[in-house]
Structure formats: C-alpha cells, structure tokens
Motif scaffolding. Structure first.
Motif, PDB file in Angstrom:
ATOM      1  N   GLY A   1       0.819  -1.214   0.000  1.00 31.92           N
ATOM      2  CA  GLY A   1       0.000   0.000   0.000  1.00 31.92           C
ATOM      3  C   GLY A   1       0.847   1.256   0.000  1.00 31.92           C
ATOM      4  O   GLY A   1       0.534   2.228  -0.699  1.00 31.92           O
ATOM      5  N   GLU A   2       1.927   1.240   0.775  1.00 31.43           N
ATOM      6  CA  GLU A   2       2.825   2.400   0.815  1.00 31.43           C
ATOM      7  C   GLU A   2       3.502   2.624  -0.532  1.00 31.43           C
ATOM      8  O   GLU A   2       3.653   3.761  -0.987  1.00 31.43           O
TER       9      GLU A   2
ATOM     10  N   ALA B   1      -6.587   3.098  -4.460  1.00 30.60           N
ATOM     11  CA  ALA B   1      -6.217   1.675  -4.455  1.00 30.60           C
ATOM     12  C   ALA B   1      -5.323   1.358  -3.264  1.00 30.60           C
ATOM     13  O   ALA B   1      -5.509   0.332  -2.587  1.00 30.60           O
ATOM     14  N   ALA B   2      -4.361   2.213  -2.979  1.00 34.36           N
ATOM     15  CA  ALA B   2      -3.467   1.989  -1.845  1.00 34.36           C
ATOM     16  C   ALA B   2      -4.234   1.995  -0.527  1.00 34.36           C
ATOM     17  O   ALA B   2      -3.995   1.164   0.355  1.00 34.36           O
ATOM     18  N   ASP B   3      -5.171   2.938  -0.395  1.00 37.35           N
ATOM     19  CA  ASP B   3      -5.978   2.996   0.828  1.00 37.35           C
ATOM     20  C   ASP B   3      -6.804   1.729   1.003  1.00 37.35           C
ATOM     21  O   ASP B   3      -6.907   1.190   2.113  1.00 37.35           O
ATOM     22  N   ILE B   4      -7.387   1.256  -0.084  1.00 34.06           N
ATOM     23  CA  ILE B   4      -8.194   0.041  -0.008  1.00 34.06           C
ATOM     24  C   ILE B   4      -7.331  -1.153   0.393  1.00 34.06           C
ATOM     25  O   ILE B   4      -7.704  -1.943   1.259  1.00 34.06           O
TER      26      ILE B   4
ATOM     27  N   LEU C   1     -14.949   7.247   3.911  1.00 34.62           N
ATOM     28  CA  LEU C   1     -14.916   8.703   3.783  1.00 34.62           C
ATOM     29  C   LEU C   1     -13.844   9.139   2.782  1.00 34.62           C
ATOM     30  O   LEU C   1     -14.088  10.001   1.928  1.00 34.62           O
ATOM     31  N   ILE C   2     -12.663   8.531   2.873  1.00 35.26           N
ATOM     32  CA  ILE C   2     -11.580   8.861   1.945  1.00 35.26           C
ATOM     33  C   ILE C   2     -11.982   8.530   0.507  1.00 35.26           C
ATOM     34  O   ILE C   2     -11.797   9.336  -0.403  1.00 35.26           O
ATOM     35  N   VAL C   3     -12.554   7.347   0.308  1.00 41.51           N
ATOM     36  CA  VAL C   3     -12.974   6.941  -1.035  1.00 41.51           C
ATOM     37  C   VAL C   3     -14.069   7.873  -1.542  1.00 41.51           C
ATOM     38  O   VAL C   3     -14.070   8.268  -2.713  1.00 41.51           O
ATOM     39  N   LEU C   4     -15.007   8.253  -0.680  1.00 40.32           N
ATOM     40  CA  LEU C   4     -16.080   9.160  -1.078  1.00 40.32           C
ATOM     41  C   LEU C   4     -15.517  10.516  -1.538  1.00 40.32           C
ATOM     42  O   LEU C   4     -15.896  11.024  -2.601  1.00 40.32           O
ATOM     43  N   ILE C   5     -14.610  11.072  -0.765  1.00 42.07           N
ATOM     44  CA  ILE C   5     -14.011  12.363  -1.115  1.00 42.07           C
ATOM     45  C   ILE C   5     -13.213  12.251  -2.408  1.00 42.07           C
ATOM     46  O   ILE C   5     -13.347  13.074  -3.316  1.00 42.07           O
ATOM     47  N   ARG C   6     -12.387  11.224  -2.522  1.00 43.23           N
ATOM     48  CA  ARG C   6     -11.562  11.073  -3.719  1.00 43.23           C
ATOM     49  C   ARG C   6     -12.404  10.741  -4.948  1.00 43.23           C
ATOM     50  O   ARG C   6     -12.077  11.154  -6.055  1.00 43.23           O
ATOM     51  N   THR C   7     -13.502  10.011  -4.754  1.00 39.13           N
ATOM     52  CA  THR C   7     -14.394   9.727  -5.878  1.00 39.13           C
ATOM     53  C   THR C   7     -15.052  11.014  -6.362  1.00 39.13           C
ATOM     54  O   THR C   7     -15.148  11.259  -7.568  1.00 39.13           O
TER      55      THR C   7
END
Length: 132
Positions: A11-12, A65-68, A86-92
């Motif tokens: 992920g990193e 993808a890395a966050d997931i 929340l991160i995916v929602l904002i980035r989407t």
C-alpha cells in the motif's frame, strides 16, 4: 516478514507511485503548455487543464487503491472501514469533478459519436452500411 506487513508495504509503494504520477502529470502538463505557447500550437489553457486533470486522476485512482489495500487487507475495524469509506467518497467526488473538467461530460454519459451528427454508426464506432 508477516503477511500484514507485506500488504502494508505494498500500500505504501502504491501511495508513492500515486504521488509520483501526480507530480509527473503536473510537470508534463507544464512542459507541454510551455512548448505549445512558444510554438503557438493552438489553445494552451484548455489543453493544460485537460492534461493536468488526467495526471491528477491517475494519481487519485492509485491513492484510492493503496488505501483500499491497506485498510481491507489488514484486519479491518469498523473505524478503519469508516475512514476508508470517507476517503474513497471524497476522492471519488474529486475524480468525478476532474473527469467532468477533462471530458466535458459526466462519467456515466456516453461520449458523443458520429450518430449524434446524423450518421449511422455500428457498435464499433464505424459508419454503418446503409440499410435496405
């Protein structure tokens, strides 16, 4: 090395690749705009925004993808899944906004085709033979 550590490290690495993609996209957009401006090769600003937007979109997709990978693959907790959501929602939302800027249409809208201009088009995007 434990499986969780390998996934975290993956992920990193993908995070770093995402940041590199954004930086390369910004640099490429700037160089492209400068060359187009110097050589008077047409509208610079619109192309700059489109090229820059594409670079940012690629980077954002890699960061998501890395966050997931980091959140779901390594003992997810309710809190970590909530933060991921929340991160995916904002980035989407950012990706969709950028996609509208780059393409001029929503992601779920089909691109304009020759059929929109009154030309019959087959499923592959080629002008179809007239029907009899």
């Amino acid at each position: 090395m434990e499986f969780g550590q390998i996934i975290t490290r993956a992920g990193e690495v993908i995070d770093v690749i995402g940041v590199i993609a954004i930086v390369v996209g910004v640099l490429y957009a700037m160089v492209d705009a400068a060359i187009r401006r110097i050589r008077h090769l047409g509208p610079v600003y619109e192309r700059f925004r489109r090229v820059l937007g594409r670079g940012i979109l690629i980077g954002l997709e890699l960061l998501v993808a890395a966050d997931i990978i980091r959140t779901v693959a390594v003992t997810p907790t309710l809190e970590s899944v909530g933060v991921l959501g929340l991160i995916v929602l904002i980035r989407t939302f950012l990706s969709w906004s950028l996609a509208v800027e780059v393409t001029g249409r929503w992601p779920w809208q089909r691109p304009p085709t020759a059929a929109d201009d009154g030309v019959d088009v087959d499923g592959a995007g080629r002008a179809a033979a007239p029907s009899r």
